[in-house]
Scaffold this active site. Structure first.
Site, PDB file in Angstrom:
ATOM      1  N   LYS A   1       0.873  -1.185   0.000  1.00  0.00           N
ATOM      2  CA  LYS A   1       0.000   0.000   0.000  1.00  0.00           C
ATOM      3  C   LYS A   1       0.904   1.227   0.000  1.00  0.00           C
ATOM      4  O   LYS A   1       1.499   1.556   1.017  1.00  0.00           O
ATOM      5  CB  LYS A   1      -0.882  -0.035   1.257  1.00  0.00           C
ATOM      6  CG  LYS A   1      -2.261   0.589   1.119  1.00  0.00           C
ATOM      7  CD  LYS A   1      -2.284   2.056   0.833  1.00  0.00           C
ATOM      8  CE  LYS A   1      -1.962   2.903   2.022  1.00  0.00           C
ATOM      9  NZ  LYS A   1      -1.790   4.329   1.665  1.00  0.00           N
TER      10      LYS A   1
ATOM     11  N   GLY B   1       6.494   5.061   8.574  1.00  0.00           N
ATOM     12  CA  GLY B   1       5.629   6.238   8.614  1.00  0.00           C
ATOM     13  C   GLY B   1       5.642   6.861   9.994  1.00  0.00           C
ATOM     14  O   GLY B   1       6.641   6.765  10.719  1.00  0.00           O
ATOM     15  N   SER B   2       4.522   7.472  10.369  1.00  0.00           N
ATOM     16  CA  SER B   2       4.482   8.200  11.636  1.00  0.00           C
ATOM     17  C   SER B   2       4.330   7.250  12.825  1.00  0.00           C
ATOM     18  O   SER B   2       3.813   6.145  12.682  1.00  0.00           O
ATOM     19  CB  SER B   2       3.326   9.193  11.623  1.00  0.00           C
ATOM     20  OG  SER B   2       2.100   8.506  11.550  1.00  0.00           O
ATOM     21  N   THR B   3       4.758   7.711  13.977  1.00  0.00           N
ATOM     22  CA  THR B   3       4.656   6.901  15.187  1.00  0.00           C
ATOM     23  C   THR B   3       3.190   6.626  15.526  1.00  0.00           C
ATOM     24  O   THR B   3       2.832   5.502  15.900  1.00  0.00           O
ATOM     25  CB  THR B   3       5.394   7.599  16.345  1.00  0.00           C
ATOM     26  OG1 THR B   3       6.790   7.636  16.009  1.00  0.00           O
ATOM     27  CG2 THR B   3       5.234   6.849  17.661  1.00  0.00           C
TER      28      THR B   3
ATOM     29  N   GLY C   1       1.952   3.942  13.330  1.00  0.00           N
ATOM     30  CA  GLY C   1       2.615   2.702  13.749  1.00  0.00           C
ATOM     31  C   GLY C   1       1.908   2.077  14.944  1.00  0.00           C
ATOM     32  O   GLY C   1       1.703   0.860  14.995  1.00  0.00           O
TER      33      GLY C   1
ATOM     34  N   GLU D   1       9.217   1.293  11.232  1.00  0.00           N
ATOM     35  CA  GLU D   1      10.275   2.294  11.065  1.00  0.00           C
ATOM     36  C   GLU D   1       9.564   3.637  11.139  1.00  0.00           C
ATOM     37  O   GLU D   1       8.860   4.017  10.213  1.00  0.00           O
ATOM     38  CB  GLU D   1      10.986   2.067   9.733  1.00  0.00           C
ATOM     39  CG  GLU D   1      12.375   2.654   9.700  1.00  0.00           C
ATOM     40  CD  GLU D   1      12.378   4.063   9.174  1.00  0.00           C
ATOM     41  OE1 GLU D   1      12.176   4.992   9.996  1.00  0.00           O
ATOM     42  OE2 GLU D   1      12.569   4.242   7.972  1.00  0.00           O
TER      43      GLU D   1
ATOM     44  N   CYS E   1      13.099  10.769   8.075  1.00  0.00           N
ATOM     45  CA  CYS E   1      12.808  10.291   9.433  1.00  0.00           C
ATOM     46  C   CYS E   1      14.013  10.472  10.360  1.00  0.00           C
ATOM     47  O   CYS E   1      13.850  10.727  11.541  1.00  0.00           O
ATOM     48  CB  CYS E   1      12.363   8.846   9.387  1.00  0.00           C
ATOM     49  SG  CYS E   1      13.382   7.820   8.338  1.00  0.00           S
TER      50      CYS E   1
ATOM     51  N   GLU F   1       8.314  15.755  16.188  1.00  0.00           N
ATOM     52  CA  GLU F   1       8.811  15.665  14.821  1.00  0.00           C
ATOM     53  C   GLU F   1       8.049  16.654  13.932  1.00  0.00           C
ATOM     54  O   GLU F   1       6.836  16.598  13.833  1.00  0.00           O
ATOM     55  CB  GLU F   1       8.624  14.238  14.286  1.00  0.00           C
ATOM     56  CG  GLU F   1       9.148  14.074  12.874  1.00  0.00           C
ATOM     57  CD  GLU F   1       9.111  12.629  12.383  1.00  0.00           C
ATOM     58  OE1 GLU F   1       8.039  12.018  12.410  1.00  0.00           O
ATOM     59  OE2 GLU F   1      10.176  12.128  11.972  1.00  0.00           O
TER      60      GLU F   1
END
Ligand code: NAI
Ligand code: MG
Length: 499
Positions: free
Chosen positions: A192, A245-247, A250, A267, A301, A402
């Site tokens: 995706k 991607g973003s935390t 995740g 990651e 990142c 971030e």
């Protein structure tokens, strides 16, 4: 259009404004719902293509195809050598068409051509690295201490169907990084791509078919994260999710993985410390610290966004970094002289300019930048100036969250102070930098920074053979290196009575 492609770069035919289809079970298909979404160039606002928008139904079809290709299809029965041939052929195709793929990413998400094209060696190198590993998946023979005669050994087996969810900040590299490793391990994949940058993933999917990949082994379903991505993360027939991607996303993915306890590697984001000692080569360090934070317009990142500078050189060094920042050419990435492209989307633009306000409100001092660029060629795109804040306190939001834009916070530190504690006072742990001529100091801080990668007198270098990944809330699992293949393999122990 400003910034026509340089003559040596062929404008990618794939960005022809036409409709791009999903790749499911070896066929290019419309989404079941018939929905499509627009794909924009963030430098100009122009339409590059329309993309079929997949949802849970398309994801389900893709997972079934991947399941079949893994359980009954040719992929799992194929010898490593034959998988290697397909990956090598794909590497050749990527090499031959890399300019076009790079240009597609530049159009799609804004990263300057110098940077996307500069990824050729890494893109092709990763594929050759994985192709090599295909025939080097080794189990162990293990001495056991059971009385009697028993042989024990381990087998490494592919985990099965992998759901790969990738971001937009380095699209073709993200595709290769996940798909190359998963295929080398013998897995099948449903990928995706990010809604902001799906084109190169769809093109690379077609190229894998051309390289001889059997139907269903790789499926590419574009669509929204909360819809298609969430359906993939929750799917009971997916054995593993590999996510970048973003935390926050995740964490969401991890929660939805609980249903079938699928394996997950994450990651995620970062707020990486970059530490400059007074004894460093300051010219090199200033250039390095600027690009550590501003490269790819900060949409990296592992960007070095917390710049710690030893107090005696603080003013001089920040001046140097500001000078580099002010000299960077921000513009349309198709222009070869452009060093920083636009931000990827209006949402990212809002986020980044929002942080300018946050930082000002918190009392940080703006050293340079801090504005959206709207003049001339910048008028239609999402451009911001590279930005430095000083007088930042460790606990401010600008120092801890971030931003994912070209924004750096500079702090001073004194020799002997609790620098390690400050550098590690973040929920993240992806990267870090140390600039010094003192070799003992270099090793000491490389060890002390709690992060998956530390660069000394350099920053953000990546190589297929070197592992990359996070500590703490930057995620877990490693990409790159021989370590990555283990993320796509199960270990089976076999016991055999031999008397
Ligand atoms: P995101 O984490 O939402 O998107 C990354 C990928 O996850 C995309 O393919 C997206 O479609 C998918 N996704 C989104 N929600 C999902 C869900 N609920 N389930 C499954 N998949 C889902 O990141 P986004 O919104 O593009 O950017 C927001 C912020 O995230 C950025 O400002 C940046 O701070 C961070 N980020 C970090 C990246 C990294 O490389 N570590 C890459 C992209 C974003
Ligand atoms: Mg999102």
């Amino acid at each position: 259009m400003s910034g026509e492609p340089t003559p040596s770069v062929t404008y990618p035919a794939y960005a022809d404004g036409g409709l791009k289809r999903l790749l499911i079970d070896g066929h290019l298909v419309d989404s079941r719902s018939g929905a499509t979404f627009e794909c924009l160039n963030p430098a100009t606002g122009e339409t590059l293509a329309w993309i079929c928008e997949g949802d849970a139904e398309d994801i389900d079809l893709a997972v079934r195809a991947a399941r079949h290709a893994f359980d009954d299809g040719p992929w799992s029965k194929m010898k490593p050598y034959d998988r290697q041939i397909i990956l090598s052929r794909f590497a050749d195709l990527v090499d031959a068409r890399h300019d076009e793929i790079a240009c597609l990413d530049t159009l799609d998400m804004g990263m300057p051509l110098v940077r996307t094209m500069g990824n050729r060696r890494r893109a092709v190198g990763m594929l050759r690295f994985y192709a090599g590993l295909t025939t080097a998946l080794l189990g162990d023979t293990i001495d056991n201490s059971i009385p009697g005669e028993y042989l024990t050994y381990s087998l490494k087996e592919p985990v099965g169907v992998v759901g790969a969810i990738i971001p937009w900040n380095n699209p073709h590299i993200a595709f290769i990084w996940k798909v190359g490793a998963a295929l080398a391990a013998g897995c099948t994949v449903v990928l995706k791509p990010a809604e902001e940058a799906s084109l190169s993933a769809l093109l690379l999917g077609e190229m894998l078919l051309e390289a001889g990949l059997p139907a269903g082994v790789l499926n590419v379903v574009a669509g929204r994260g909360e819809v298609a991505g969430a359906a993939l993360a929750a799917h009971a027939d997916v054995d593993k999710i590999a996510f970048t991607g973003s935390t926050a996303t995740g964490q969401e993915i991890l929660r939805s993985s609980a249903g079938n306890l699928k394996r997950v590697t994450l990651e995620l984001g970062g707020k990486s410390p970059n530490i400059v000692f007074a004894d460093a080569d300051l010219e090199r360090a200033a250039e390095g610290a600027a690009m550590a934070a501003f490269g790819n317009s900060g949409q990296v990142c592992s960007a070095g966004t917390r710049l710690f500078v030893e107090r005696p050189i603080f003013d001089e060094f920040v001046d140097r970094v500001a000078k580099v920042a002010e000299g960077l050419k921000v513009g349309n990435g198709l222009d070869r002289s452009t060093q920083l492209g636009p931000l990827v989307s209006s949402a990212q633009l809002e986020r980044v300019t929002g942080y300018f306000e946050v930082a000002r409100g918190e009392g940080a001092a703006l050293r340079t930048g801090g504005v959206r660029l709207t003049d001339g060629e910048h008028s239609k795109g999402y451009f911001v100036a590279p930005t430095i804040f000083t007088e930042v306190e460790d606990e401010m939001r600008i120092a801890s969250e971030e931003v994912f834009g070209p924004v750096v916070s500079a702090f001073s530190f004194d020799e002997g102070e609790d620098l390690v504690r400050r550098a590690n006072a973040t929920t993240f742990g992806l990267g870090g930098g140390v600039w010094t001529r003192d070799v003992s100091k270099a090793h000491r801080y490389a060890r002390a920074i709690r992060a998956g990668t530390v660069w000394v007198n350099c920053y953000n270098l990546m190589d297929p053979a070197v592992p990359f990944g996070g500590y703490k809330m930057s995620g877990y699992g490693r990409e790159g290196g021989v370590h990555q293949l283990d993320e796509f393999l199960n270990v089976k122990a076999v016991w055999l009575r031999t008397d």
